[in-house]
Design a protein around this motif. Structure first.
Motif, PDB file in Angstrom:
ATOM      1  N   ALA A 129      -0.324   1.260 -14.309  1.00 46.60           N
ATOM      2  CA  ALA A 129      -1.614   1.445 -13.639  1.00 46.60           C
ATOM      3  C   ALA A 129      -1.573   0.702 -12.317  1.00 46.60           C
ATOM      4  N   ILE A 130      -2.530   1.016 -11.459  1.00 48.05           N
ATOM      5  CA  ILE A 130      -2.634   0.358 -10.162  1.00 48.05           C
ATOM      6  C   ILE A 130      -4.104   0.071  -9.866  1.00 48.05           C
ATOM      7  N   PHE A 168       0.819  -1.211   0.000  1.00 49.43           N
ATOM      8  CA  PHE A 168       0.000   0.000   0.000  1.00 49.43           C
ATOM      9  C   PHE A 168       0.863   1.276   0.000  1.00 49.43           C
ATOM     10  N   PRO A 169       1.946   1.336   0.812  1.00 44.98           N
ATOM     11  CA  PRO A 169       2.719   2.588   0.843  1.00 44.98           C
ATOM     12  C   PRO A 169       3.456   2.888  -0.457  1.00 44.98           C
ATOM     13  N   THR A 170       3.766   1.843  -1.246  1.00 43.19           N
ATOM     14  CA  THR A 170       4.538   2.056  -2.474  1.00 43.19           C
ATOM     15  C   THR A 170       3.684   2.080  -3.733  1.00 43.19           C
ATOM     16  N   ARG A 171       2.378   1.829  -3.604  1.00 45.33           N
ATOM     17  CA  ARG A 171       1.503   1.710  -4.766  1.00 45.33           C
ATOM     18  C   ARG A 171       1.502   2.974  -5.629  1.00 45.33           C
ATOM     19  N   GLU A 172       1.061   4.100  -5.085  1.00 42.25           N
ATOM     20  CA  GLU A 172       1.006   5.335  -5.868  1.00 42.25           C
ATOM     21  C   GLU A 172       2.399   5.846  -6.250  1.00 42.25           C
ATOM     22  N   PRO A 173       3.400   5.770  -5.355  1.00 39.47           N
ATOM     23  CA  PRO A 173       4.743   6.194  -5.774  1.00 39.47           C
ATOM     24  C   PRO A 173       5.272   5.422  -6.983  1.00 39.47           C
ATOM     25  N   MET A 174       4.962   4.131  -7.073  1.00 47.24           N
ATOM     26  CA  MET A 174       5.432   3.356  -8.220  1.00 47.24           C
ATOM     27  C   MET A 174       4.781   3.834  -9.516  1.00 47.24           C
ATOM     28  N   LEU A 175       3.509   4.220  -9.445  1.00 49.91           N
ATOM     29  CA  LEU A 175       2.840   4.745 -10.631  1.00 49.91           C
ATOM     30  C   LEU A 175       3.363   6.144 -10.955  1.00 49.91           C
ATOM     31  N   ALA A 176       3.585   6.944  -9.924  1.00 50.43           N
ATOM     32  CA  ALA A 176       4.105   8.296 -10.133  1.00 50.43           C
ATOM     33  C   ALA A 176       5.478   8.263 -10.788  1.00 50.43           C
ATOM     34  N   SER A 228      -9.013   7.600  -3.217  1.00 50.79           N
ATOM     35  CA  SER A 228      -7.738   7.584  -2.500  1.00 50.79           C
ATOM     36  C   SER A 228      -6.553   7.664  -3.448  1.00 50.79           C
ATOM     37  N   SER A 229      -6.485   6.749  -4.408  1.00 53.44           N
ATOM     38  CA  SER A 229      -5.322   6.695  -5.285  1.00 53.44           C
ATOM     39  C   SER A 229      -5.195   7.949  -6.147  1.00 53.44           C
ATOM     40  N   TYR A 230      -6.311   8.450  -6.644  1.00 52.49           N
ATOM     41  CA  TYR A 230      -6.287   9.645  -7.495  1.00 52.49           C
ATOM     42  C   TYR A 230      -5.618  10.814  -6.774  1.00 52.49           C
ATOM     43  N   LEU A 231      -6.090  11.099  -5.586  1.00 54.45           N
ATOM     44  CA  LEU A 231      -5.557  12.259  -4.871  1.00 54.45           C
ATOM     45  C   LEU A 231      -4.166  12.005  -4.314  1.00 54.45           C
ATOM     46  N   ASN A 232      -3.836  10.761  -4.029  1.00 48.43           N
ATOM     47  CA  ASN A 232      -2.473  10.450  -3.610  1.00 48.43           C
ATOM     48  C   ASN A 232      -1.491  10.747  -4.740  1.00 48.43           C
ATOM     49  N   LEU A 233      -1.902  10.467  -5.977  1.00 42.92           N
ATOM     50  CA  LEU A 233      -1.058  10.766  -7.134  1.00 42.92           C
ATOM     51  C   LEU A 233      -0.905  12.273  -7.324  1.00 42.92           C
ATOM     52  N   VAL A 234      -1.993  13.004  -7.135  1.00 42.60           N
ATOM     53  CA  VAL A 234      -1.923  14.461  -7.232  1.00 42.60           C
ATOM     54  C   VAL A 234      -0.935  15.006  -6.212  1.00 42.60           C
ATOM     55  N   ARG A 235      -1.009  14.478  -5.018  1.00 40.32           N
ATOM     56  CA  ARG A 235      -0.098  14.921  -3.948  1.00 40.32           C
ATOM     57  C   ARG A 235       1.355  14.630  -4.299  1.00 40.32           C
ATOM     58  N   LEU A 236       1.583  13.567  -5.076  1.00 44.83           N
ATOM     59  CA  LEU A 236       2.938  13.200  -5.490  1.00 44.83           C
ATOM     60  C   LEU A 236       3.413  13.967  -6.716  1.00 44.83           C
ATOM     61  N   GLY A 237       2.562  14.868  -7.216  1.00 44.21           N
ATOM     62  CA  GLY A 237       2.984  15.724  -8.310  1.00 44.21           C
ATOM     63  C   GLY A 237       2.585  15.272  -9.698  1.00 44.21           C
TER      64      GLY A 237
END
Length: 335
Positions: free
Chosen positions: A178-179, A164-172, A185-194
């Motif tokens: 894709a994940i 879970f902690p590495t899911r969005e960072p790996m896509l970013a 959750s995932s959408y906004l986590n990606l936004v937060r990662l830039g």
């Protein structure tokens, strides 16, 4: 009266002494204290639980399946969990004392979240690419049915197990195309990662053939049978908390931030609003009040689950969901 009520709760849960003092009426969430959890804290802060004679303590979870064994064992009288995972749990553990008593995510947030720049915009785009999926993820659990509904060649999709902690960072970072995850959750986590919002594609499984329901309030059936008025009061308070949150998201997020000061208030407000718009305040819930299910749709959902899961016992909706504890619809209207 309140003291007698709480003593009854403690006795039913097997809590005495220090344990009783620590958790009068524990409620197990599925995930962290993020935007979609705000309505439950609103129910505390606005006194809805107190009006029902309840002193509720909310605990964070570690995924859509997390609350099911907690409630089934009696460690928690109530929880929040994916009903599809509950169905499989009850099939594998016949007679386990747990069932769903109130649907919250009438339209489930199960999704594939991709990046357009990596070639993922529609389900077929997954073929020939790498999909990151946490094994305990509720969305990943529904992927086989999603694949069938969209005629995907799963042998052409490389699935990368991720945490879970590495899911969005790996896509970013572009390590996967894709994940699987919850849309809000995932959408906004990606936004937060830039990741630019225009580069993010959200493939909501409910928009691509899945009839499944999402997360529901679940209850220990032994506790519920002994304390029906407490469960009904709890559900009425839950509905009131959601209604308040829909009317005033800023107030709801203030309640959340009080419990999670490190959270980004604006981000969590967007997450709450996304969950309301896409998952909670559906046409069905707005017309009938939140909490109930449509029998015909549930029958279709069971058929879809059976496409990729071999039931050990004959599916029986009455084992997985009951409306016996729902308060009157007038108390469950969202607007």
């Amino acid at each position: 009266m309140l003291k007698k009520t709480l003593v009854a709760v403690a006795a039913t849960l097997g809590l005495t002494g220090a344990a009783f003092a620590q958790a009068d009426f524990p409620f197990a969430l599925d995930w962290k204290f993020e935007g979609p959890a705000a309505p439950y804290f609103v129910a505390i802060d606005k006194g809805h639980f107190e009006e029902a004679g309840l002193s509720v303590e909310i605990s964070a979870g570690q995924g859509s399946l997390d609350a099911i064994p907690k409630v089934a064992t009696g460690a928690f009288p109530v929880g929040f969990a994916d009903i599809n995972s509950l169905i499989k749990f009850l099939d594998q553990n016949p007679g386990a004392p747990v069932t769903a008593v109130m649907m919250i995510y009438d339209k489930p947030p199960f999704a594939i979240i991709g990046r357009k720049s990596l070639g993922v915009e529609v389900p077929k785009d997954l073929e020939g690419r790498v999909l990151g999926a946490p094994p305990p993820d509720g969305a990943w659990a529904q992927f086989p049915a999603f694949a069938i509904a969209n005629d995907l060649d799963v042998s052409a999709i490389t699935v990368e197990p991720v945490g879970f902690p590495t899911r969005e960072p790996m896509l970013a970072e572009g390590n996967v195309a894709a994940i699987t995850g919850f849309s809000f959750s995932s959408y906004l986590n990606l936004v937060r990662l830039g990741v630019p919002e225009e580069d993010i594609s959200t493939i909501l499984m409910a928009d691509y053939g899945l009839e499944l329901y999402g997360n529901a309030i679940i209850a220990n059936t032994n506790f519920a049978a002994d304390n029906p008025e407490l469960i009904t009061g709890f559900l009425a308070a839950i509905a009131a908390g959601w209604k308040d949150a829909i009317a005033d998201p800023d107030m709801a997020i203030a309640s959340l931030i009080e419990r999670n000061p490190a959270a980004d208030a604006e981000l969590e407000k967007r997450r709450l609003e996304l969950s309301i718009e896409a998952n909670v305040a559906t046409d069905f819930a707005l017309a009938n009040g939140m909490g109930g299910i449509d029998d015909a749709r549930m029958a279709k959902a069971l058929e879809q689950i059976a496409q990729t899961y071999e039931f050990q016992n004959e599916p029986d909706v009455s084992l997985y969901f009951t409306d016996a504890y729902l308060p009157d619809a007038s108390l469950r209207m969202l607007k």
